[in-house]
Design an enzyme around this catalytic site. Structure first.
Site, PDB file in Angstrom:
ATOM      1  N   LYS A  53     -66.183  50.934  25.012  1.00 58.55           N
ATOM      2  CA  LYS A  53     -65.222  49.829  24.977  1.00 58.55           C
ATOM      3  C   LYS A  53     -64.040  50.264  24.137  1.00 58.55           C
ATOM      4  O   LYS A  53     -64.195  50.760  23.025  1.00 58.55           O
ATOM      5  CB  LYS A  53     -65.895  48.592  24.331  1.00 58.55           C
ATOM      6  CG  LYS A  53     -65.014  47.364  24.303  1.00 58.55           C
ATOM      7  CD  LYS A  53     -65.139  46.560  25.576  1.00 58.55           C
ATOM      8  CE  LYS A  53     -63.994  45.576  25.770  1.00 58.55           C
ATOM      9  NZ  LYS A  53     -62.778  46.156  26.388  1.00 58.55           N
ATOM     10  N   GLN A  71     -62.706  53.805  17.226  1.00 63.14           N
ATOM     11  CA  GLN A  71     -63.270  52.665  17.962  1.00 63.14           C
ATOM     12  C   GLN A  71     -64.787  52.579  17.813  1.00 63.14           C
ATOM     13  O   GLN A  71     -65.355  51.485  17.817  1.00 63.14           O
ATOM     14  CB  GLN A  71     -62.874  52.812  19.436  1.00 63.14           C
ATOM     15  CG  GLN A  71     -62.987  51.547  20.262  1.00 63.14           C
ATOM     16  CD  GLN A  71     -61.778  50.645  20.131  1.00 63.14           C
ATOM     17  OE1 GLN A  71     -60.648  51.109  20.214  1.00 63.14           O
ATOM     18  NE2 GLN A  71     -62.002  49.359  19.948  1.00 63.14           N
ATOM     19  N   LYS A  91     -65.356  50.815  14.477  1.00 62.14           N
ATOM     20  CA  LYS A  91     -64.808  49.458  14.556  1.00 62.14           C
ATOM     21  C   LYS A  91     -65.738  48.560  15.372  1.00 62.14           C
ATOM     22  O   LYS A  91     -66.081  47.456  14.958  1.00 62.14           O
ATOM     23  CB  LYS A  91     -63.433  49.535  15.240  1.00 62.14           C
ATOM     24  CG  LYS A  91     -62.743  48.207  15.378  1.00 62.14           C
ATOM     25  CD  LYS A  91     -61.507  48.302  16.272  1.00 62.14           C
ATOM     26  CE  LYS A  91     -60.560  49.388  15.789  1.00 62.14           C
ATOM     27  NZ  LYS A  91     -59.255  49.297  16.476  1.00 62.14           N
ATOM     28  N   LYS A 144     -61.723  55.199  24.617  1.00 64.43           N
ATOM     29  CA  LYS A 144     -60.283  54.916  24.614  1.00 64.43           C
ATOM     30  C   LYS A 144     -59.661  55.707  25.749  1.00 64.43           C
ATOM     31  O   LYS A 144     -60.211  56.715  26.192  1.00 64.43           O
ATOM     32  CB  LYS A 144     -59.663  55.344  23.281  1.00 64.43           C
ATOM     33  CG  LYS A 144     -58.324  54.718  22.980  1.00 64.43           C
ATOM     34  CD  LYS A 144     -58.443  53.306  22.413  1.00 64.43           C
ATOM     35  CE  LYS A 144     -57.087  52.647  22.305  1.00 64.43           C
ATOM     36  NZ  LYS A 144     -57.133  51.368  21.569  1.00 64.43           N
ATOM     37  N   ASP A 169     -53.593  48.180  25.009  1.00 64.57           N
ATOM     38  CA  ASP A 169     -53.196  48.775  23.723  1.00 64.57           C
ATOM     39  C   ASP A 169     -51.670  48.893  23.844  1.00 64.57           C
ATOM     40  O   ASP A 169     -51.058  48.173  24.649  1.00 64.57           O
ATOM     41  CB  ASP A 169     -53.883  50.141  23.507  1.00 64.57           C
ATOM     42  CG  ASP A 169     -53.693  50.678  22.083  1.00 64.57           C
ATOM     43  OD1 ASP A 169     -54.407  50.231  21.182  1.00 64.57           O
ATOM     44  OD2 ASP A 169     -52.807  51.535  21.863  1.00 64.57           O
ATOM     45  N   THR A 201     -56.019  40.164  17.963  1.00 63.14           N
ATOM     46  CA  THR A 201     -55.885  41.272  17.008  1.00 63.14           C
ATOM     47  C   THR A 201     -55.016  40.853  15.829  1.00 63.14           C
ATOM     48  O   THR A 201     -55.378  41.058  14.662  1.00 63.14           O
ATOM     49  CB  THR A 201     -55.306  42.518  17.705  1.00 63.14           C
ATOM     50  OG1 THR A 201     -56.081  42.788  18.873  1.00 63.14           O
ATOM     51  CG2 THR A 201     -55.333  43.716  16.789  1.00 63.14           C
ATOM     52  N   ASN A 257     -47.582  42.927  20.722  1.00 62.51           N
ATOM     53  CA  ASN A 257     -48.656  41.948  20.765  1.00 62.51           C
ATOM     54  C   ASN A 257     -49.275  41.686  19.383  1.00 62.51           C
ATOM     55  O   ASN A 257     -49.401  40.539  18.948  1.00 62.51           O
ATOM     56  CB  ASN A 257     -49.730  42.443  21.745  1.00 62.51           C
ATOM     57  CG  ASN A 257     -50.984  41.609  21.684  1.00 62.51           C
ATOM     58  OD1 ASN A 257     -51.880  41.868  20.878  1.00 62.51           O
ATOM     59  ND2 ASN A 257     -51.047  40.563  22.486  1.00 62.51           N
ATOM     60  N   SER A 281     -62.554  40.690  22.967  1.00 60.31           N
ATOM     61  CA  SER A 281     -62.849  41.297  24.274  1.00 60.31           C
ATOM     62  C   SER A 281     -64.337  41.179  24.575  1.00 60.31           C
ATOM     63  O   SER A 281     -64.739  40.909  25.714  1.00 60.31           O
ATOM     64  CB  SER A 281     -62.452  42.783  24.287  1.00 60.31           C
ATOM     65  OG  SER A 281     -61.080  42.926  24.562  1.00 60.31           O
TER      66      SER A 281
HETATM   67  P1  NDP Z   1     -47.342  46.802  21.873  1.00 59.29           P
HETATM   68  O1  NDP Z   1     -46.988  47.801  22.890  1.00 59.29           O
HETATM   69  O2  NDP Z   1     -47.436  45.378  22.255  1.00 59.29           O
HETATM   70  O3  NDP Z   1     -46.324  46.888  20.636  1.00 59.29           O
HETATM   71  C1  NDP Z   1     -46.143  48.061  19.913  1.00 59.29           C
HETATM   72  C2  NDP Z   1     -45.067  47.834  18.882  1.00 59.29           C
HETATM   73  O4  NDP Z   1     -45.018  48.940  17.994  1.00 59.29           O
HETATM   74  C3  NDP Z   1     -43.688  47.684  19.483  1.00 59.29           C
HETATM   75  O5  NDP Z   1     -42.910  46.854  18.670  1.00 59.29           O
HETATM   76  C4  NDP Z   1     -43.180  49.127  19.437  1.00 59.29           C
HETATM   77  O6  NDP Z   1     -41.761  49.243  19.428  1.00 59.29           O
HETATM   78  C5  NDP Z   1     -43.744  49.580  18.117  1.00 59.29           C
HETATM   79  N1  NDP Z   1     -43.939  51.034  18.151  1.00 59.29           N
HETATM   80  C6  NDP Z   1     -44.692  51.746  19.025  1.00 59.29           C
HETATM   81  N2  NDP Z   1     -44.596  53.063  18.785  1.00 59.29           N
HETATM   82  C7  NDP Z   1     -43.766  53.158  17.729  1.00 59.29           C
HETATM   83  C8  NDP Z   1     -43.275  54.242  16.988  1.00 59.29           C
HETATM   84  N3  NDP Z   1     -43.622  55.512  17.311  1.00 59.29           N
HETATM   85  N4  NDP Z   1     -42.435  53.986  15.947  1.00 59.29           N
HETATM   86  C9  NDP Z   1     -42.096  52.713  15.619  1.00 59.29           C
HETATM   87  N5  NDP Z   1     -42.533  51.639  16.292  1.00 59.29           N
HETATM   88  C10 NDP Z   1     -43.350  51.862  17.325  1.00 59.29           C
HETATM   89  O7  NDP Z   1     -48.741  47.324  21.232  1.00 59.29           O
HETATM   90  P2  NDP Z   1     -49.813  46.506  20.408  1.00 59.29           P
HETATM   91  O8  NDP Z   1     -49.143  45.472  19.584  1.00 59.29           O
HETATM   92  O9  NDP Z   1     -50.904  46.133  21.333  1.00 59.29           O
HETATM   93  O10 NDP Z   1     -50.414  47.653  19.464  1.00 59.29           O
HETATM   94  C11 NDP Z   1     -49.873  47.942  18.174  1.00 59.29           C
HETATM   95  C12 NDP Z   1     -50.915  48.686  17.350  1.00 59.29           C
HETATM   96  O11 NDP Z   1     -52.119  47.881  17.249  1.00 59.29           O
HETATM   97  C13 NDP Z   1     -51.389  50.012  17.916  1.00 59.29           C
HETATM   98  O12 NDP Z   1     -51.686  50.892  16.850  1.00 59.29           O
HETATM   99  C14 NDP Z   1     -52.682  49.652  18.618  1.00 59.29           C
HETATM  100  O13 NDP Z   1     -53.548  50.759  18.757  1.00 59.29           O
HETATM  101  C15 NDP Z   1     -53.253  48.630  17.661  1.00 59.29           C
HETATM  102  N6  NDP Z   1     -54.262  47.736  18.215  1.00 59.29           N
HETATM  103  C16 NDP Z   1     -53.975  46.946  19.286  1.00 59.29           C
HETATM  104  C17 NDP Z   1     -54.930  46.085  19.776  1.00 59.29           C
HETATM  105  C18 NDP Z   1     -54.644  45.101  20.855  1.00 59.29           C
HETATM  106  O14 NDP Z   1     -55.487  44.231  21.088  1.00 59.29           O
HETATM  107  N7  NDP Z   1     -53.506  45.161  21.517  1.00 59.29           N
HETATM  108  C19 NDP Z   1     -56.301  46.076  19.225  1.00 59.29           C
HETATM  109  C20 NDP Z   1     -56.462  46.875  18.021  1.00 59.29           C
HETATM  110  C21 NDP Z   1     -55.475  47.696  17.574  1.00 59.29           C
HETATM  111  P3  NDP Z   1     -40.979  49.698  20.765  1.00 59.29           P
HETATM  112  O15 NDP Z   1     -41.050  48.500  21.663  1.00 59.29           O
HETATM  113  O16 NDP Z   1     -39.638  50.041  20.283  1.00 59.29           O
HETATM  114  O17 NDP Z   1     -41.747  50.878  21.304  1.00 59.29           O
END
Ligand code: NDP
Length: 445
Positions: A90, A111, A114, A126, A166, A210, A241, A377
């Protein structure tokens, strides 16, 4: 690091060259595990660590698709099925140009622990692709997702491997992936993917889970110092997100979130981020954060730069790995920082974690603090299996129970191993022991 683990670590690193993020995740976990092996020599005997660091299966595949101008594009797809001792693999799918095997393996490795911490019956995996959805039309994203699933479908299933979202994979992408899976297999197998839309097998609270969970975990840490989110000045990185929902929950608990970011820059909004406007710009219009600043009075936009330059008492890194280094951590300390809750996976470098821990800042590592997404999830899978759908209130209550449980388990484990308040140690040992016990029981597989 314990000498016995040092040599296992050296072998793992040599065997997986060029995978810097995977190395970092492995080293960080190994640094916590010395005391466990003193108490459980049987784990060493059975080579649990060596087995844990070698994924059960790694799949890499070609993803051909055509863009809107009719040109053929080729991307690379990945699914790393890391460990199934506790349940089906997962973990999410990430679509971002930086994706390569080392990132997928770091995320899959994290993961495992976690998922164990959630107490739910789920293993670790993943996947993703180096596809960049930014600037692509809906039709291009759909064609990409259909091609991606045309290979992935043969490896997944509700009892085998259950992907989710993600970075770069949200409700739109999960919809296209699920549609193609259904078409190829002729099965309405709701439990094969999570993060689905509410009308077709999704769970309420999954989109929020999250970010909400990160704030709930951080609130529990704050309570150990007799305080709470109420009145805190919070800085969040990212505006996707996890970030948006962390902002919403922190403000619901009485905090003021004064800044958030994207990969181009950050906004400072002293009145507190307007979550509705942020959702409109980011989720509905798929715009950039700069547009948020253009539409709201009194907000400044900083092009480039680091959001960690903004003063905060609580920091919630919710963007991506290694976005908060030792220097940024030291700058945050100067401003009376109390707590850090990681919404992203491994956003703080090892230097940053050391700075926080030495300064006595409450530090909630991602594998514990952001586990609310995968836990919800698993709740979605429960609802799918029983063909049921729960209310928002009930699901949020379950999420809260799970996050408080993870917090308490990490804290109790840290106490048990003589390092009260060390949530990194608590999360690593708590997750590891559960998986190691199951692997021992299941024999040499
Ligand atoms: P999204 O794609 O919804 O958002 C990612 C955000 O982070 C955007 O604002 C993006 O900006 C920014 N970002 C991405 N890459 C970079 C970078 N290299 N430098 C600066 N900003 C960056 O992803 P999520 O919110 O789903 O995920 C965010 C984090 O949370 C990740 O680490 C993910 O692994 C983790 N996570 C997510 C889960 C989920 O349920 N979605 C569960 C557990 C962990 P821009 O739009 O400019 O790229």
């Amino acid at each position: 690091m314990d000498a016995r683990l040092e040599s296992i670590k050296d072998t793992v690193l040599a065997r997986n060259p060029g995978e810097a993020e995977f190395h970092q995740a492995v080293v960080e976990v190994f640094e916590s595990l010395g005391p466990v092996h003193d108490r459980h020599p049987e784990f060493l005997e059975a080579a649990i660590l060596e087995r844990l660091c070698e994924p059960e299966r790694q799949i890499i595949f070609r993803v051909p698709w055509t863009d809107d101008s009719g040109r053929v594009q080729i991307n690379r797809g990945f699914r790393v099925e890391f460990n199934s001792a506790l349940g089906p693999y997962k973990g999410g799918l990430r679509f971002h140009p930086s994706v390569y095997l080392g990132i997928v393996k770091f995320l899959g490795f994290e993961q495992i622990f976690k998922n164990a911490l959630t107490g739910m019956p789920i293993g670790g995996g993943k996947g993703g692709s180096d596809f960049d959805p930014r600037g692509r039309s809906d039709a291009e994203v759909m064609r990409f997702c259909q091609s991606f699933m045309t290979e992935l479908y043969r490896h997944i299933g509700e009892y085998t491997d259950v992907p989710a979202g993600d970075i770069g994979v949200g409700g739109r992408e999960i919809g296209y992936l699920f549609g193609q899976y259904k078409r190829i297999t002729n099965r309405y197998e709701s439990g094969v993917l999570t993060g689905k839309g509410i009308s077709w097998g999704g769970s309420l609270v999954r989109p929020e889970a999250t970010g909400f969970g990160t704030v709930i975990f951080t609130q529990e840490m704050l309570k150990t110092r007799g305080t709470s989110f109420d009145g805190q000045r919070v800085v969040v990185s990212g505006s996707g997100n996890v970030a948006v929902n962390a902002i919403a929950k922190a403000q619901a608990l009485g905090a003021t979130v004064v800044a958030c970011s994207d990969s181009s820059g950050y906004v400072v909004d002293e009145a507190g981020i307007d979550v509705e406007l942020l959702r409109t710009v980011k989720e509905v219009e798929r715009g950039r954060l700069k547009e948020y600043a253009e539409r709201r009075a009194g907000v400044s936009y900083v092009d480039g730069g680091s959001v960690w330059d903004v003063d905060a008492t609580v920091a919630l890194p919710c963007a991506t790995q290694n976005e908060l280094d030792g220097d940024a951590a030291a700058r945050l300390l100067r401003n009376g920082l109390l707590a850090v809750g990681e919404g992203a996976n491994m956003p703080s470098t090892r230097d940053a974690v050391a700075v926080f821990q030495e300064a006595g800042v409450l530090f909630g590592p991602g594998k514990a603090a952001n586990a609310g997404g995968v836990a919800t999830s698993a709740l979605e899978m429960q609802q799918n299996a029983s063909r049921d759908s729960w209310s928002f209130e009930h699901t949020e209550e379950r999420l809260t129970e799970i996050m408080v449980g993870i917090h308490d388990r990490c804290a109790a484990t840290a106490d048990e191993y003589g390092e009260p308040g060390n949530y990194v140690l608590g999360a690593n040992i708590g997750g590891f022991v559960k998986v190691a016990d199951a692997m021992l029981a299941q024999g040499l597989i």
